[in-house]
Design a protein around this motif. Structure first.
Motif, mmCIF file in Angstrom:
data_model
loop_
_atom_site.group_PDB
_atom_site.id
_atom_site.type_symbol
_atom_site.label_atom_id
_atom_site.label_comp_id
_atom_site.label_asym_id
_atom_site.label_seq_id
_atom_site.Cartn_x
_atom_site.Cartn_y
_atom_site.Cartn_z
ATOM 1 N N ALA A 309 0.940 -0.615 0.432
ATOM 2 C CA ALA A 309 -0.282 -0.379 -0.313
ATOM 3 C C ALA A 309 0.885 1.227 0.069
ATOM 4 C CB ALA A 309 -1.214 0.122 0.872
ATOM 5 N N VAL A 310 0.274 1.976 -0.984
ATOM 6 C CA VAL A 310 0.689 3.070 -0.458
ATOM 7 C C VAL A 310 -0.344 4.665 0.147
ATOM 8 C CG1 VAL A 310 1.682 5.884 -1.923
ATOM 9 C CG2 VAL A 310 2.924 3.035 -2.552
ATOM 10 N N ILE A 311 0.229 5.362 1.394
ATOM 11 C CA ILE A 311 -0.617 6.496 1.691
ATOM 12 C C ILE A 311 0.271 7.771 0.980
ATOM 13 C CG2 ILE A 311 -1.752 7.504 3.272
ATOM 14 C CD1 ILE A 311 -1.697 4.584 4.542
ATOM 15 N N ASP A 312 -0.582 8.606 -0.280
ATOM 16 C CA ASP A 312 -0.630 9.447 -0.728
ATOM 17 C C ASP A 312 -0.742 11.216 -0.433
ATOM 18 O OD1 ASP A 312 0.714 11.655 -2.362
ATOM 19 O OD2 ASP A 312 0.036 10.650 -4.360
ATOM 20 N N CYS A 313 0.106 11.377 1.029
ATOM 21 C CA CYS A 313 -0.258 12.548 1.626
ATOM 22 C C CYS A 313 -0.430 13.883 0.895
ATOM 23 C CB CYS A 313 0.212 13.204 3.032
ATOM 24 S SG CYS A 313 -0.294 11.269 4.129
ATOM 25 N N ALA A 318 3.637 14.024 -9.823
ATOM 26 C CA ALA A 318 3.937 13.158 -9.811
ATOM 27 C C ALA A 318 4.156 12.385 -8.309
ATOM 28 C CB ALA A 318 5.380 14.127 -9.096
ATOM 29 N N SER A 319 3.166 12.508 -7.010
ATOM 30 C CA SER A 319 3.324 11.601 -6.132
ATOM 31 C C SER A 319 2.144 10.570 -6.254
ATOM 32 C CB SER A 319 2.636 12.477 -5.212
ATOM 33 O OG SER A 319 1.409 12.634 -4.760
ATOM 34 N N VAL A 320 1.741 11.079 -7.375
ATOM 35 C CA VAL A 320 0.281 9.501 -6.866
ATOM 36 C C VAL A 320 0.615 8.497 -8.611
ATOM 37 C CG1 VAL A 320 -1.529 9.110 -8.284
ATOM 38 C CG2 VAL A 320 -1.314 10.821 -7.068
ATOM 39 N N LEU A 342 -5.162 16.418 -12.229
ATOM 40 C CA LEU A 342 -3.908 15.912 -11.984
ATOM 41 C C LEU A 342 -3.662 15.075 -13.818
ATOM 42 C CD1 LEU A 342 -3.490 13.611 -8.874
ATOM 43 C CD2 LEU A 342 -2.800 16.235 -10.184
ATOM 44 N N GLU A 343 -2.688 15.405 -14.231
ATOM 45 C CA GLU A 343 -2.728 14.486 -15.581
ATOM 46 C C GLU A 343 -1.557 13.026 -15.582
ATOM 47 O OE1 GLU A 343 -1.010 16.079 -20.409
ATOM 48 O OE2 GLU A 343 -1.781 17.314 -19.163
ATOM 49 N N LEU A 344 -1.881 11.904 -15.874
ATOM 50 C CA LEU A 344 -0.960 10.695 -15.356
ATOM 51 C C LEU A 344 -1.477 9.799 -16.269
ATOM 52 C CD1 LEU A 344 -2.331 10.662 -12.000
ATOM 53 C CD2 LEU A 344 -0.501 11.159 -12.141
ATOM 54 N N THR A 355 -5.800 -0.546 -6.966
ATOM 55 C CA THR A 355 -6.901 -0.342 -5.938
ATOM 56 C C THR A 355 -6.852 1.510 -5.762
ATOM 57 O OG1 THR A 355 -7.965 -1.981 -5.369
ATOM 58 C CG2 THR A 355 -8.799 -0.182 -4.497
ATOM 59 N N ILE A 356 -7.242 2.506 -6.859
ATOM 60 C CA ILE A 356 -6.957 3.997 -6.011
ATOM 61 C C ILE A 356 -8.297 3.843 -5.173
ATOM 62 C CG2 ILE A 356 -7.122 6.157 -6.634
ATOM 63 C CD1 ILE A 356 -5.638 5.321 -8.983
ATOM 64 N N ALA A 357 -8.031 4.502 -4.005
ATOM 65 C CA ALA A 357 -8.954 5.204 -2.918
ATOM 66 C C ALA A 357 -8.982 6.466 -2.443
ATOM 67 C CB ALA A 357 -8.978 3.637 -1.612
#
Length: 463
Positions: A309-313, A318-320, A342-344, A355-357
């Motif tokens: 898991a990653v929790i992006d604060c 860039a972070s996502v 965001l352009e991703l 999964t993106i939550a």
């Protein structure tokens, strides 16, 4: 003259001071709004169940800073509020006046949960509010039928003042919680909710960021999952960078990276890394023994046995993007930062079944308990590591310095920056206005005698 739309007004009472966000009449287009310290009429509880809260500490958060900068990529939550308005949704304070409340009493210290659902704002209960998810209220974009006082309360700001409205259902007793811990209630609730958005499968987690939310997410992870391995990745484009070029700060403003790392480790991080995305991916691959998978036409790899898991604060593109590359197939990234447009490249999302939550609020958690019930329990527990997070305090009239400090963040050693309000109750100051006699603050009821703010001053004065 008091600006229209700020509060329900009562012109016959002594005014209070507030930081008012208003449009700059000399500028047009998308110019940032102005902040001014003004006298406004004292808010009046608009209906039974409402109370007037006198903030003792009020925090500055990312939403407030976005409002001040006119950042249109970060749309505000809740009912739309035209300018002028008073920002501030992080408040610990004292009940000053009540209107037909069941348990809230004048003089009581409280935390405030800034969620105002249908019942509070006078609507028939929607499905989300019936499920206890007031932060997802289906009527949150509609002005309250009670009047502007209901929308002018902490559901959408108002804490940067000497008085703000809140419904009794939004109040939590603050017995046993110091002000410097209590003002973290909203940030802690958001952190707990973000951690619970991860349906745990695995043992290795990365948290991206270094600010208040990041630190409380680390502490919440450690409390909820004592055995989890936590890596903190401070954004590669940290506080010494703007745009594409590095800006050298004066020595007294330079980031003490070792002290930041120690603080994050004390909260529960196993390791703290800085670096470019490529460097962070390489270090993670070495830590996990993961293989770097190169995708045609892509400069950076993804990891085949990456993190669980990653929790992006931070919530930046860039972070996502980094978070998705760090994950193993089938893992979860929780976006807890206030991401906007965001352009991703989303190919990894479907090809690796990630999964993106999203995590933008708090209310009632899946287990059925209210997030702020945990907030109160944790902040009452002296072992929960929250005492060092409030780093800067300012009076309302020092708002320019306070806002600049909060915006600079880690670059000036700031974590949570707060406003301090005068300790004298309104009723004492109203008496002074009526009698034209000065009020001796030392003779006022010491409602805050046990607060951290008072203790700190006593310690400083007594050596």
């Amino acid at each position: 003259m008091t600006p229209d739309g700020l509060t329900v007004l009562d012109g016959g009472d002594a005014p209070i001071r507030a930081l008012v966000l208003d449009a700059d009449p000399a500028r047009r287009g998308d110019a940032p709004p102005l902040v001014q310290l003004r006298d406004i009429a004292r808010p009046i509880p608009p209906a039974p169940g409402w109370a007037l809260i006198r903030p003792t500490l009020a925090g500055i958060n990312a939403r407030d800073l976005a409002l001040l900068s006119s950042d249109r990529t970060l749309p505000p939550m809740g009912a739309p509020r035209p300018l002028p308005m008073v920002p501030g949704s992080e408040v610990v304070g004292v009940v000053e006046e009540v209107n037909g409340t069941r348990w809230a009493r004048e003089g009581q210290r409280v935390l405030v949960e800034p969620n105002a659902g249908c019942m509070i704002r006078g609507f028939p209960t929607c499905a989300r509010c019936a499920a206890g998810e007031a932060e997802l209220c289906e009527n949150r974009d509609r002005p309250s039928v009670i009047g502007p006082g209901a929308d002018g309360g902490l559901a959408s700001g108002g804490g940067w003042s000497e008085g703000v409205l809140a419904h009794e259902e939004m109040l939590i007793p603050a017995d046993g919680i110091s002000d410097q811990r209590g003002v973290l209630g909203v940030s802690l609730a958001a952190a707990i909710h973000a951690v619970l958005r991860w349906n745990r499968r695995g043992d290795r987690v990365a948290v991206i960021g270094s600010g208040t939310t990041t630190r409380l997410v680390i502490a919440a992870l450690r409390r909820l999952h004592p055995d989890v391995d936590i890596t903190v990745m401070v954004d590669a484009r940290g506080p010494q960078r703007t745009g594409r070029r590095r800006r050298k700060l004066p020595a007294h403003l330079a980031v003490d990276e070792s002290s930041v790392a120690r603080a994050l480790e004390c909260l529960g991080a196993a390791r703290v890394w800085r670096g470019s995305p490529a460097q962070l991916l390489d270090r993670t691959a070495e830590l996990l023994g993961a293989r770097r998978m190169i995708v045609a036409g892509d400069d950076l790899p993804v990891l085949d046995r990456g993190l669980d898991a990653v929790i992006d604060c931070r919530g930046t593109a860039a972070s996502v993007a980094l978070g998705m590359r760090l994950l193993r197939s089938g893992a979860t990234i929780v976006v807890a930062g206030r991401a906007g447009r965001l352009e991703l490249d989303w190919s990894a999302l479907w090809s690796r079944e990630l999964t993106i939550a999203g995590s933008g609020g708090f209310g009632r958690e899946p287990a059925g308990w209210r997030t702020f019930a945990a907030v109160r329990e944790w902040l009452t527990d002296a072992s929960f590591p929250a005492d060092s997070l409030v780093t800067h305090r300012y009076q309302l009239d020092a708002f320019s310095t306070a806002i600049a400090t909060a915006a600079a963040g880690e670059a000036v050693g700031a974590v949570k920056v707060v406003f301090e309000a005068p300790s004298a109750p309104f009723r004492q100051r109203r008496l002074a206005v009526d009698t034209e006699l000065p009020v001796d603050d030392t003779a006022a009821p010491m409602l805050l005698a046990a607060t951290a703010a008072r203790v700190r001053r006593d310690d400083e004065g007594g050596g």
